[in-house]
Design an enzyme around this catalytic site. Structure first.
Site, PDB file in Angstrom:
ATOM      1  N   LYS A 146      44.946  36.513  40.597  1.00 30.20           N
ATOM      2  CA  LYS A 146      45.385  37.560  39.655  1.00 30.20           C
ATOM      3  C   LYS A 146      44.858  38.930  40.051  1.00 30.20           C
ATOM      4  O   LYS A 146      45.505  39.949  39.785  1.00 30.20           O
ATOM      5  CB  LYS A 146      44.984  37.185  38.227  1.00 30.20           C
ATOM      6  CG  LYS A 146      43.478  37.084  37.967  1.00 30.20           C
ATOM      7  CD  LYS A 146      42.876  38.373  37.461  1.00 30.20           C
ATOM      8  CE  LYS A 146      41.379  38.245  37.238  1.00 30.20           C
ATOM      9  NZ  LYS A 146      40.781  39.478  36.709  1.00 30.20           N
ATOM     10  N   ASP A 193      45.389  35.571  32.271  1.00 34.96           N
ATOM     11  CA  ASP A 193      44.567  36.493  33.056  1.00 34.96           C
ATOM     12  C   ASP A 193      45.436  37.483  33.822  1.00 34.96           C
ATOM     13  O   ASP A 193      45.064  38.647  34.029  1.00 34.96           O
ATOM     14  CB  ASP A 193      43.694  35.695  34.023  1.00 34.96           C
ATOM     15  CG  ASP A 193      42.323  36.332  34.232  1.00 34.96           C
ATOM     16  OD1 ASP A 193      42.129  37.484  33.796  1.00 34.96           O
ATOM     17  OD2 ASP A 193      41.453  35.687  34.826  1.00 34.96           O
ATOM     18  N   SER A 237      39.801  38.408  30.051  1.00 32.72           N
ATOM     19  CA  SER A 237      38.621  38.931  29.358  1.00 32.72           C
ATOM     20  C   SER A 237      38.063  40.172  30.045  1.00 32.72           C
ATOM     21  O   SER A 237      37.381  40.053  31.060  1.00 32.72           O
ATOM     22  CB  SER A 237      37.535  37.845  29.325  1.00 32.72           C
ATOM     23  OG  SER A 237      37.373  37.255  30.604  1.00 32.72           O
ATOM     24  N   SER A 240      41.253  47.364  34.082  1.00 33.32           N
ATOM     25  CA  SER A 240      41.253  46.628  35.345  1.00 33.32           C
ATOM     26  C   SER A 240      41.014  47.566  36.530  1.00 33.32           C
ATOM     27  O   SER A 240      41.846  48.409  36.855  1.00 33.32           O
ATOM     28  CB  SER A 240      42.585  45.899  35.539  1.00 33.32           C
ATOM     29  OG  SER A 240      42.701  45.419  36.863  1.00 33.32           O
ATOM     30  N   ARG A 241      39.894  47.385  37.209  1.00 36.71           N
ATOM     31  CA  ARG A 241      39.605  48.230  38.385  1.00 36.71           C
ATOM     32  C   ARG A 241      40.573  47.910  39.523  1.00 36.71           C
ATOM     33  O   ARG A 241      40.876  48.781  40.340  1.00 36.71           O
ATOM     34  CB  ARG A 241      38.153  48.037  38.825  1.00 36.71           C
ATOM     35  CG  ARG A 241      37.810  46.651  39.316  1.00 36.71           C
ATOM     36  CD  ARG A 241      36.335  46.436  39.520  1.00 36.71           C
ATOM     37  NE  ARG A 241      35.619  46.347  38.258  1.00 36.71           N
ATOM     38  CZ  ARG A 241      34.371  45.892  38.137  1.00 36.71           C
ATOM     39  NH1 ARG A 241      33.716  45.525  39.216  1.00 36.71           N
ATOM     40  NH2 ARG A 241      33.779  45.816  36.971  1.00 36.71           N
ATOM     41  N   ALA A 277      35.341  42.929  30.284  1.00 35.01           N
ATOM     42  CA  ALA A 277      33.954  43.053  29.836  1.00 35.01           C
ATOM     43  C   ALA A 277      33.826  44.096  28.733  1.00 35.01           C
ATOM     44  O   ALA A 277      33.064  43.919  27.777  1.00 35.01           O
ATOM     45  CB  ALA A 277      33.076  43.432  31.027  1.00 35.01           C
ATOM     46  N   GLY A 306      39.132  33.364  32.277  1.00 36.56           N
ATOM     47  CA  GLY A 306      40.160  33.661  31.282  1.00 36.56           C
ATOM     48  C   GLY A 306      40.402  35.152  31.151  1.00 36.56           C
ATOM     49  O   GLY A 306      39.700  35.967  31.760  1.00 36.56           O
ATOM     50  N   GLU A 350      37.413  43.328  43.554  1.00 31.57           N
ATOM     51  CA  GLU A 350      37.440  41.981  44.132  1.00 31.57           C
ATOM     52  C   GLU A 350      38.781  41.652  44.785  1.00 31.57           C
ATOM     53  O   GLU A 350      38.854  40.861  45.728  1.00 31.57           O
ATOM     54  CB  GLU A 350      37.120  40.927  43.065  1.00 31.57           C
ATOM     55  CG  GLU A 350      35.671  40.916  42.591  1.00 31.57           C
ATOM     56  CD  GLU A 350      34.712  40.254  43.571  1.00 31.57           C
ATOM     57  OE1 GLU A 350      35.104  40.026  44.733  1.00 31.57           O
ATOM     58  OE2 GLU A 350      33.561  39.995  43.172  1.00 31.57           O
TER      59      GLU A 350
END
Length: 340
Positions: A194, A247, A141, A257-258, A143, A139, A284
């Site tokens: 995503k 998401d 989110s 967001s990396r 960290a 979802g 990722e």
């Protein structure tokens, strides 16, 4: 085990930001939590300072949260959370085979595909641990926000409703609401794709484009998600929910967001390899772009945005060329059969 108000023994595998954020939540919810990592320096840092500023700046972890250097410490756990990078999930699950009990529920929280097989992580885990129930928790989110108690909604997905409910009960508190889903495929694919789209969102930000461009990108990305999801047996409606559009929104619009940050660097002219190195953590979306592109090709699913990102990352194509190609594609109807 796993009921509201009861105490469960939980092992979190992976000391990255997401694993630590979830471990903190579970400690605060009253569970017995231990974090394992194969990287000794990560645990040493946590042991000495109870924080890892490189992944969760300003967040301190509870003193009663355990730290484990030995995977065998998972023995007797009620739940194991797989929070390693996607490429390590298969090997880690294999190591667990003779350690955990069959009643232990595995919670998969990594967002990626197995790079060797292009399979979803839940299917890889199930193959390695066929007697254990697997639940996917996903979802919108970050960290950084979850660790600070920012209100967040997640989805607990499993073919076993009881297991999904047990996992939801672990996390629900005044800051976290958890919905249930039986569409494991759709929930996982949303979390994978995503990250690829977030790279694209960052690229267009880095190129200096505006809100119109990003709105178009995100909206058409949902169509691509739905195409592949439907082909692989997912429910199209899932992609209109938290693990699809939800998401996508959080990953494409935030500097947490990396993947987006990496994309910004690429859009500004930095090479993909150098951009990933500057981020300093696992991006990722880079591995996922290759896996999703190849999965789409294998299943004859048209995913032009994903393919454009793939060509920029792996074939050395320029972002300007790929943007031009996307805008010059032949005209189409907006609403497709995939939505009905």
């Amino acid at each position: 085990m796993g009921k509201s108000g009861s105490k469960s023994k939980i092992s979190v595998l992976g000391a990255g930001g997401w694993g630590l954020a979830l471990a903190k939540v579970l400690c605060e919810n009253g569970h017995e939590v231990s974090v394992w990592s194969k990287v000794k320096s990560e645990l040493d840092e946590l042991k000495s300072s109870r924080t890892r500023p490189s992944v969760l700046e300003g967040v301190y972890l509870p003193e009663d949260m355990g730290l484990s250097y030995d995977l065998k410490d998972c023995s007797g756990a009620d739940f194991v959370i797989m929070a390693t990078a996607a490429k390590y999930v298969n090997a880690t699950a294999a190591e667990l085979r003779n350690i955990i009990d069959r009643d232990c529920v595995i919670i998969s929280v990594a967002k990626g595909l197995d790079p060797a097989t292009e399979r979803t992580l839940s299917s890889v885990i199930s193959e390695q641990l066929p007697e254990n129930r697997v639940v996917v928790l996903s979802g919108p989110s970050h960290a950084e926000e979850v660790s600070r108690g920012v209100p967040t909604a997640l989805v607990s997905a499993s073919s076993d409703r009881k297991a999904a409910e047990m996992v939801a009960d672990l996390f629900i508190n005044p800051s976290i609401r958890v919905y249930l889903s039986s569409d494991v495929t759709g929930v996982e694919l949303g979390g994978v794709i995503k990250n690829v789209i977030a790279l694209a969102a960052g690229i267009i930000d880095g190129m200096g484009y505006g809100d119109n461009t990003k709105a178009a990108l995100m909206t058409r990305a949902i169509v691509e998600m739905a195409r592949l999801g439907k082909k692989l047996g997912g429910n199209v409606q899932t992609f209109a929910g938290l693990t699809g559009i939800g998401d996508l929104i959080v990953t494409c619009t935030s500097m947490h967001s990396r993947n987006r940050r990496c994309g910004i660097l690429i859009g500004q002219g930095t090479s993909p390899a150098e951009a990933a190195e500057k981020i300093g953590m696992t991006v990722e979306g880079i591995a996922s772009a290759k896996a999703v592109h190849e999965l789409a090709q294998k299943n004859s699913v048209e995913m032009p945005i994903v393919s454009a990102v793939y060509r920029v990352l792996y074939e050395g194509c320029s972002v300007e060329k790929e943007m031009g190609s996307l805008m010059r594609r032949s005209k189409k109807t907006e609403n497709e059969d995939a939505w009905f």
